[in-house]
Design a protein around this motif. Structure first.
Motif, PDB file in Angstrom:
ATOM      1  N   ASP A   1       0.723  -1.304   0.010  1.00  0.00           N
ATOM      2  CA  ASP A   1       0.007  -0.146  -0.013  1.00  0.00           C
ATOM      3  C   ASP A   1       1.040   1.199   0.140  1.00  0.00           C
ATOM      4  O   ASP A   1       2.084   1.227   0.171  1.00  0.00           O
ATOM      5  CB  ASP A   1      -0.886  -0.119   1.231  1.00  0.00           C
ATOM      6  CG  ASP A   1      -2.292   0.716   0.930  1.00  0.00           C
ATOM      7  OD1 ASP A   1      -2.321   1.590  -0.172  1.00  0.00           O
ATOM      8  OD2 ASP A   1      -2.981   0.774   1.732  1.00  0.00           O
ATOM      9  N   ASP A   2       0.364   2.345  -0.227  1.00  0.00           N
ATOM     10  CA  ASP A   2       1.346   3.557  -0.403  1.00  0.00           C
ATOM     11  C   ASP A   2       1.692   3.945   1.039  1.00  0.00           C
ATOM     12  O   ASP A   2       2.603   4.437   1.185  1.00  0.00           O
ATOM     13  CB  ASP A   2       0.289   4.710  -0.935  1.00  0.00           C
ATOM     14  CG  ASP A   2      -0.878   5.261  -0.307  1.00  0.00           C
ATOM     15  OD1 ASP A   2      -1.422   4.531   0.343  1.00  0.00           O
ATOM     16  OD2 ASP A   2      -0.938   6.468  -0.408  1.00  0.00           O
TER      17      ASP A   2
ATOM     18  N   THR B   1      -2.925   3.838  10.651  1.00  0.00           N
ATOM     19  CA  THR B   1      -3.242   3.141  11.717  1.00  0.00           C
ATOM     20  C   THR B   1      -2.950   1.542  11.628  1.00  0.00           C
ATOM     21  O   THR B   1      -2.916   0.622  12.572  1.00  0.00           O
ATOM     22  CB  THR B   1      -4.615   3.103  12.252  1.00  0.00           C
ATOM     23  OG1 THR B   1      -5.440   2.575  11.336  1.00  0.00           O
ATOM     24  CG2 THR B   1      -5.038   4.620  12.530  1.00  0.00           C
TER      25      THR B   1
HETATM   26  C1  PRP Z   1      -5.304   5.563   2.768  1.00  0.00           C
HETATM   27  C2  PRP Z   1      -4.106   4.834   2.297  1.00  0.00           C
HETATM   28  C3  PRP Z   1      -3.920   3.618   3.224  1.00  0.00           C
HETATM   29  C4  PRP Z   1      -4.930   3.729   4.280  1.00  0.00           C
HETATM   30  C5  PRP Z   1      -3.940   4.160   5.346  1.00  0.00           C
HETATM   31  O1  PRP Z   1      -6.324   5.063   1.865  1.00  0.00           O
HETATM   32  O2  PRP Z   1      -4.111   4.859   0.875  1.00  0.00           O
HETATM   33  O3  PRP Z   1      -4.709   2.544   1.992  1.00  0.00           O
HETATM   34  O4  PRP Z   1      -5.592   5.140   4.384  1.00  0.00           O
HETATM   35  O5  PRP Z   1      -4.681   4.285   6.716  1.00  0.00           O
HETATM   36  P1  PRP Z   1      -4.761   3.131   7.648  1.00  0.00           P
HETATM   37  O6  PRP Z   1      -3.208   2.647   7.869  1.00  0.00           O
HETATM   38  O7  PRP Z   1      -5.134   3.842   8.980  1.00  0.00           O
HETATM   39  O8  PRP Z   1      -5.812   2.137   7.404  1.00  0.00           O
HETATM   40  P2  PRP Z   1      -7.862   5.550   2.057  1.00  0.00           P
HETATM   41  O9  PRP Z   1      -8.832   4.852   2.677  1.00  0.00           O
HETATM   42  O10 PRP Z   1      -7.747   7.020   2.098  1.00  0.00           O
HETATM   43  O11 PRP Z   1      -8.476   5.276   0.451  1.00  0.00           O
HETATM   44  P3  PRP Z   1      -7.828   5.412  -0.976  1.00  0.00           P
HETATM   45  O12 PRP Z   1      -6.499   4.672  -1.149  1.00  0.00           O
HETATM   46  O13 PRP Z   1      -8.662   4.865  -1.789  1.00  0.00           O
HETATM   47  O14 PRP Z   1      -7.380   6.825  -1.357  1.00  0.00           O
END
Ligand code: PRP
Ligand code: MG
Length: 170
Positions: free
Chosen positions: A118-119, A123
């Motif tokens: 993932d990018d 959390t």
């Molecule tokens: C963002 C990011 C990660 C996640 C990280 O995605 O791309 O996937 O949040 O947060 P976490 O570790 O707290 O889970 P988002 O849900 O905003 O959607 P997107 O990738 O579709 O833009």
């Protein structure tokens, strides 16, 4: 190349108090994009990998080129209602309430070696539920790789027991 300087900070997006890490400035820069994928691939070079799994949407942007580079397949994990064939789903916690992610039931065969990409690690909720989907299908998660890690949110603790890699830490 210092990829840290290529990531754009957007203050108070999507809401006040959040300092958003914008990777579009990395993706549009051909040298930075290549360096980003190459560095993640380098951390995985000694692994045998069948499948890269990336959660929608930004996980696709990093996961698909990485899979191509490593000679692995790519499997998308998506928000509900997007995948056309039979799926399984997992819920995960958001700041307020819960959300759901889905994967095709036949996307991973038992015993396949999987890397989750993932990018950004915040959390850890998104990737934790992605891991649970992979394991429900019998896949073996051999590593989890992020471009960016927000260390102060301690997402790594939610992923204890797994190899967690990241390129740029804030
Ligand atoms: C963002 C990011 C990660 C996640 C990280 O995605 O791309 O996937 O949040 O947060 P976490 O570790 O707290 O889970 P988002 O849900 O905003 O959607 P997107 O990738 O579709 O833009
Ligand atoms: Mg995401």
């Amino acid at each position: 190349m210092d990829l840290r300087t290529k990531i754009r900070n957007i203050k108070d997006f999507p809401k006040e108090g959040i300092n958003f890490k914008d990777i579009t400035t990395v993706l549009k820069d051909k040298d930075a994009f290549k360096e980003c994928i190459d560095q993640i691939a380098d951390q995985l070079k000694d692994k045998e990998i069948d499948i890269i799994v990336g959660p929608e949407a930004r996980g696709f942007l990093i996961g698909a080129p990485l899979a191509y580079k490593l000679g692995a397949g790519f499997v998308p994990v998506r928000k509900p209602g997007k995948l056309p064939a039979e799926t399984i789903s997992a819920e995960y916690e958001l700041e307020y309430g819960t959300d759901k992610l889905e994967i095709h039931k036949d996307a991973i065969k038992p015993g396949q070696k999987v890397v989750v990409v993932d990018d950004l690690l915040a959390t850890g909720g998104t990737v934790k539920s992605t891991v649970s989907l992979i394991e429900e299908l019998g896949g073996e998660v051999v590593a989890i790789s992020f471009f960016i890690e927000l260390e102060f949110l301690k997402g790594r603790e939610a992923l204890e027991g797994y190899e967690v890699n990241s390129i740029v830490k804030f």
